[in-house]
Design an enzyme around this catalytic site. Structure first.
Site, PDB file in Angstrom:
ATOM      1  CD  GLU A 195     -27.418  78.932  47.408  1.00  0.00           C
ATOM      2  OE1 GLU A 195     -26.237  79.297  47.521  1.00  0.00           O
ATOM      3  OE2 GLU A 195     -28.296  79.200  48.262  1.00  0.00           O
ATOM      4  CG  HIS A 209     -25.037  78.587  50.826  1.00  0.00           C
ATOM      5  ND1 HIS A 209     -24.847  79.635  49.958  1.00  0.00           N
ATOM      6  CD2 HIS A 209     -24.012  78.634  51.706  1.00  0.00           C
ATOM      7  CE1 HIS A 209     -23.744  80.288  50.290  1.00  0.00           C
ATOM      8  NE2 HIS A 209     -23.219  79.697  51.351  1.00  0.00           N
ATOM      9  CB  CYS A 235     -24.115  82.789  52.906  1.00  0.00           C
ATOM     10  SG  CYS A 235     -22.545  82.212  53.622  1.00  0.00           S
TER      11      CYS A 235
END
Length: 199
Positions: free
Chosen positions: A182, A180, A79
């Site tokens: 994650e 992202h 990001c």
């Protein structure tokens, strides 16, 4: 060993937890020496480009990251972390980035709503690239108002949101995700797993 860079810009816990679950051995650091020593450096980040650059410089991390890149050692940016790889950003002014990948970070002009927040489709430039193998689909999670403009030779995947923008980039050992991983469920986990196998 993998280090996640702590420069007071974003939630490090979710990134660290995702890496742990995939067999990485992450530690969190703001020590410039660790940036040079470890196998993989992860630069996450949420917030303003200007503040991120200031914090990196104040902690001695800005030059450490540039030195690591000059040694061709892997860095993953997520990001805002990816955006910091570029030459400059026009977020609330004009600010220099790490200049590890030529390009500029600009605000969406044609997006239906800003920020771009939620799930969207990755479009790999080459679907056979090892980063994208064994993916159940190509949907990943984004939260951003700015995106990078760079030469197509550095782009691994695009996404469309009013306009086409780079969602994954690479220059040598420098890899960046605008999304992202994650927060991207099984797809994000598989991409991080593939990355581990690439390194």
């Amino acid at each position: 060993m993998t280090v996640v860079v702590d420069y007071e810009m974003g939630n490090l816990l979710s990134v660290t937890k995702a890496l742990e679950e995939l067999g990485y051995k992450p530690s969190v650091t703001s020590d410039p020496r660790k940036i040079l020593e470890e196998d993989l450096v992860v630069l996450p980040g949420v917030g303003a480009f200007r503040d991120a650059v200031r914090n990196l410089k104040e902690k001695g991390l800005f030059l450490a990251l540039k030195e690591r890149a000059s040694l061709n050692r892997p860095i993953l940016g997520i990001c805002l972390g990816m955006q910091l790889f570029f030459t400059k950003s026009y977020e609330d002014g004009e600010y220099e980035g790490l200049d590890l990948i030529p390009g500029e970070v600009v605000r969406f002009q044609k997006a239906p709503k800003i920020p771009h927040m939620g799930w969207n489709n990755l479009v790999p430039v080459d679907t056979t690239h090892e980063l994208f193998k064994n993916l159940p689909d190509y949907y990943v999670y984004f939260v951003h108002s700015y995106y990078a403009q760079t030469d197509s030779r550095y782009v691994l995947a695009y996404t469309e949101y009013g306009e086409k923008f780079p969602a994954a980039v690479r220059r040598g050992s420098i890899i960046g995700f605008q999304f992202h991983p994650e927060k991207s469920g099984p797809v994000g986990r598989q991409i991080l797993k593939n990355l581990r196998e690439m390194l």
